[in-house]
Design a protein around this motif. Sequence first.
Motif, PDB file in Angstrom:
ATOM      1  N   LEU A  43       0.828  -1.207   0.000  1.00  0.00           N
ATOM      2  CA  LEU A  43       0.000   0.000   0.000  1.00  0.00           C
ATOM      3  C   LEU A  43       0.861   1.255   0.000  1.00  0.00           C
ATOM      4  O   LEU A  43       1.922   1.288   0.636  1.00  0.00           O
ATOM      5  CB  LEU A  43      -0.886   0.035   1.254  1.00  0.00           C
ATOM      6  N   ALA A  44       0.368   2.275  -0.688  1.00  0.00           N
ATOM      7  CA  ALA A  44       0.974   3.595  -0.521  1.00  0.00           C
ATOM      8  C   ALA A  44       0.665   4.059   0.897  1.00  0.00           C
ATOM      9  O   ALA A  44      -0.420   3.817   1.414  1.00  0.00           O
ATOM     10  CB  ALA A  44       0.395   4.572  -1.537  1.00  0.00           C
ATOM     11  N   TRP A  45       1.612   4.728   1.506  1.00  0.00           N
ATOM     12  CA  TRP A  45       1.462   5.193   2.897  1.00  0.00           C
ATOM     13  C   TRP A  45       1.253   6.708   2.873  1.00  0.00           C
ATOM     14  O   TRP A  45       2.132   7.452   2.455  1.00  0.00           O
ATOM     15  CB  TRP A  45       2.733   4.819   3.668  1.00  0.00           C
ATOM     16  N   ARG A  46       0.058   7.116   3.259  1.00  0.00           N
ATOM     17  CA  ARG A  46      -0.269   8.539   3.221  1.00  0.00           C
ATOM     18  C   ARG A  46      -0.798   8.926   4.599  1.00  0.00           C
ATOM     19  O   ARG A  46      -1.999   9.083   4.827  1.00  0.00           O
ATOM     20  CB  ARG A  46      -1.315   8.816   2.137  1.00  0.00           C
ATOM     21  N   ASP A  56     -14.593  -4.938   6.757  1.00  0.00           N
ATOM     22  CA  ASP A  56     -15.615  -4.053   6.168  1.00  0.00           C
ATOM     23  C   ASP A  56     -14.982  -3.044   5.218  1.00  0.00           C
ATOM     24  O   ASP A  56     -15.531  -2.723   4.157  1.00  0.00           O
ATOM     25  CB  ASP A  56     -16.334  -3.254   7.263  1.00  0.00           C
ATOM     26  N   GLU A  57     -13.854  -2.521   5.663  1.00  0.00           N
ATOM     27  CA  GLU A  57     -13.161  -1.491   4.891  1.00  0.00           C
ATOM     28  C   GLU A  57     -12.764  -2.031   3.510  1.00  0.00           C
ATOM     29  O   GLU A  57     -13.026  -1.405   2.478  1.00  0.00           O
ATOM     30  CB  GLU A  57     -11.919  -1.095   5.700  1.00  0.00           C
ATOM     31  N   VAL A  58     -12.159  -3.211   3.525  1.00  0.00           N
ATOM     32  CA  VAL A  58     -11.716  -3.814   2.263  1.00  0.00           C
ATOM     33  C   VAL A  58     -12.919  -4.115   1.368  1.00  0.00           C
ATOM     34  O   VAL A  58     -12.909  -3.826   0.157  1.00  0.00           O
ATOM     35  CB  VAL A  58     -10.894  -5.092   2.562  1.00  0.00           C
ATOM     36  N   ALA A  59     -13.976  -4.635   1.980  1.00  0.00           N
ATOM     37  CA  ALA A  59     -15.174  -4.977   1.200  1.00  0.00           C
ATOM     38  C   ALA A  59     -15.821  -3.726   0.608  1.00  0.00           C
ATOM     39  O   ALA A  59     -16.248  -3.719  -0.554  1.00  0.00           O
ATOM     40  CB  ALA A  59     -16.168  -5.729   2.094  1.00  0.00           C
ATOM     41  N   SER A  74      -8.464   3.976  -1.176  1.00  0.00           N
ATOM     42  CA  SER A  74      -7.729   4.467  -0.005  1.00  0.00           C
ATOM     43  C   SER A  74      -8.495   4.187   1.270  1.00  0.00           C
ATOM     44  O   SER A  74      -9.661   4.548   1.409  1.00  0.00           O
ATOM     45  CB  SER A  74      -7.509   5.979  -0.182  1.00  0.00           C
ATOM     46  N   GLY A  75      -7.854   3.527   2.202  1.00  0.00           N
ATOM     47  CA  GLY A  75      -8.483   3.230   3.482  1.00  0.00           C
ATOM     48  C   GLY A  75      -7.509   3.485   4.606  1.00  0.00           C
ATOM     49  O   GLY A  75      -6.553   4.230   4.474  1.00  0.00           O
ATOM     50  N   GLY A  76      -7.798   2.844   5.714  1.00  0.00           N
ATOM     51  CA  GLY A  76      -6.814   2.882   6.781  1.00  0.00           C
ATOM     52  C   GLY A  76      -7.217   3.721   7.950  1.00  0.00           C
ATOM     53  O   GLY A  76      -7.825   4.773   7.810  1.00  0.00           O
ATOM     54  N   SER A  77      -6.902   3.218   9.112  1.00  0.00           N
ATOM     55  CA  SER A  77      -7.058   3.901  10.381  1.00  0.00           C
ATOM     56  C   SER A  77      -6.017   3.261  11.279  1.00  0.00           C
ATOM     57  O   SER A  77      -5.540   2.165  10.981  1.00  0.00           O
ATOM     58  CB  SER A  77      -8.459   3.662  10.948  1.00  0.00           C
ATOM     59  N   ALA A 132      -8.668  -4.405  -4.473  1.00  0.00           N
ATOM     60  CA  ALA A 132      -8.154  -4.281  -3.099  1.00  0.00           C
ATOM     61  C   ALA A 132      -7.619  -2.866  -2.854  1.00  0.00           C
ATOM     62  O   ALA A 132      -7.338  -2.127  -3.804  1.00  0.00           O
ATOM     63  CB  ALA A 132      -7.041  -5.300  -2.894  1.00  0.00           C
ATOM     64  N   PRO A 133      -7.469  -2.488  -1.585  1.00  0.00           N
ATOM     65  CA  PRO A 133      -6.935  -1.151  -1.273  1.00  0.00           C
ATOM     66  C   PRO A 133      -5.563  -0.920  -1.899  1.00  0.00           C
ATOM     67  O   PRO A 133      -4.769  -1.851  -2.086  1.00  0.00           O
ATOM     68  CB  PRO A 133      -6.824  -1.156   0.255  1.00  0.00           C
TER      69      PRO A 133
END
Lengths: 364, 364
Positions: free
Chosen positions: A34-37, A182-185, A205-208, A223-224
């Motif tokens: 994943l890109a890291w932002r 859930d996020e991926v789905a 783009s997701g992530g927490s 996928a993300p």
Amino acid sequence: MRTEDLDTPFLAVDAGVLERNLTDGADRARRRGLAWRPHAKTHKSVAVARRQLAHGAAGLTLATVAEAEVFAAAGVDDLFLAYPVWAAGGRADRLRALAGRVRLRIGVDSVAGADRLAAALRGAPAQVLVEVDSGHHRTGVDPGDAGGLAARARAAGLAVAGVFTFPGHAYAPGARAAAAADEVAALSAAAAGLAAAGIEPLVRSGGSSPTEDLSPDLPDRWAPTESRPGVSVFGDAQQVELDAAGFDRCALTAVATVVHARPGHAVLDAGSKTLGADRAPWASGYGRLPGHPDARVTALSEHHATVAFGDEPVPEPGSRVRVVPNHVCSAVNLADHLVVLSGDGAGGDTVVDRWPVDARGANT
Amino acid sequence: MRTEDLDTPFLAVDAGVLERNLTDGADRARRRGLAWRPHAKTHKSVAVARRQLAHGAAGLTLATVAEAEVFAAAGVDDLFLAYPVWAAGGRADRLRALAGRVRLRIGVDSVAGADRLAAALRGAPAQVLVEVDSGHHRTGVDPGDAGGLAARARAAGLAVAGVFTFPGHAYAPGARAAAAADEVAALSAAAAGLAAAGIEPLVRSGGSSPTEDLSPDLPDRWAPTESRPGVSVFGDAQQVELDAAGFDRCALTAVATVVHARPGHAVLDAGSKTLGADRAPWASGYGRLPGHPDARVTALSEHHATVAFGDEPVPEPGSRVRVVPNHVCSAVNLADHLVVLSGDGAGGDTVVDRWPVDARGANT
């Protein structure tokens, strides 16, 4: 200079713990492809942002135009406003100026917002990402509606580059794994919707912070592609209580003085105007003391934190203790600067730097 | 200029409501025969402090040395630090300098704190007041211990002028009247203790916004002499929900934009970094909307307030709404300035001034 030379309360960053968090944050995204932002709302600090970029961040995430302006002025040139910005009035002009200056992505979650944004940008070169609700039920559209909104946004003249979500429902005991799934789905379903509407969903783009350490299999075509953790650069008491990090990952603490002691309890001079008043329903108190893991902050006023020590000896008046805020983003936004301590990883007391909280109060 | 010309979110003060609150605050103290010493932690603003003094305030109350320094620099010369200040290190020097500059009173609630303060002041002309716990159980000694502590403080070289308390346990539904009675009883008992120790308790200082409007009979020889309300200069949602004030007394609101709307709910751009995250256990939400009294702020993130409108129509994206923060002191401390609106008492939209939050972040 040592911390003893500074009047309490103040926020201190352990440079060693920060460095480890930066390394691990970058590695974690890299391992997942994943890109890291990282979200700069947590630190609001150009000094920390530069370290994130040096560790391989693809750019920064921001919540407000004012935050983006601060980091753009500091030379950061790839920014994502992960917010359904309402681009009216002065904010429209500011967004257009920003789009002319940096590589800019902006969140959209309604037709009205997309129309407004298109009118504000007047063709200035920004991309938009459609915000999807993956279960937090704050902003964002249902994944099934993302394709339709993306098509409307494109028709309004916007360059739609993909989708994003924030799985904020991970902030509950035992909820992290399900929220990560859930996020991926949600990202996958929304991206498929864009593709069906003829729009390539390049960015997913997701992530927490509570979900970034989880690694659901990502076999899906959609996928993300990107992760946007905020808190984990510093860690905080909520992450500890969610089992998302240990105290050894808490780089930021409030240094406080005991001003009152009685059997079982002490009162510190770091209250809600230093720590922030955030308290999730499941939190055990208003922050945690890494040096006293069984102690709990049972009450918080503006300049008083009441700490219950149980059977432990209560520190005497004048003693200094360190408190990890419940929500580090709120604490940082209350401070003008962060005191940087030598990086021995154990809370060393030598002050080596002082970083301004450049985007403190940048709400508009 | 009108509020429409300003990007949201921002804090607005209705000059007409403020003026009425100032007049009534001064009258209320006068009717009870009390000196009025409002707590400046609420507004942190020299402009508001000057108005309080013009309406007859005897001086200001502050929580920190840094706040006191800001108001002393602005020429306010009678200050009470209602806090058991731990006078060590740089703070000792700062306190001594302050004592040489203004008429200064300082709180004391322990022998150790008194000894430390005496050492810090080195004879500089400050008075101390013994803090008494009237039921809030935060800081302060039991009323029965006040005389003994006062004697120890005097023996340490301090000029003891009386006693003070904060009846913070008034912040609960139905608790105001009992807390007001506790306050009077605690001050009286503590003052009697000082007198028995041969120390004239000239100052008996109490007061909180939820109790200032109550008028228990004050026949006692040692009845209160001074009132220190903070919040009531602006009002807030907690005061409304405690029945201590109506929305017509809320001079300060956050002006926010609807960024997302769905059936029954809207999301505003004023989150915890604008409103503060304070939420008492009994609060109905994270703030209130005076224009929508049945609406509730059900969730708060840093830049999102989720508002449930029930059966009411939900405002459209782009609409502006006003939110009264739960705890106005926390909201003000997040802002660099307050936008002042024309004083028509009805939230007039003409911007007539802009007051800096001079003591924002003054925590040390």
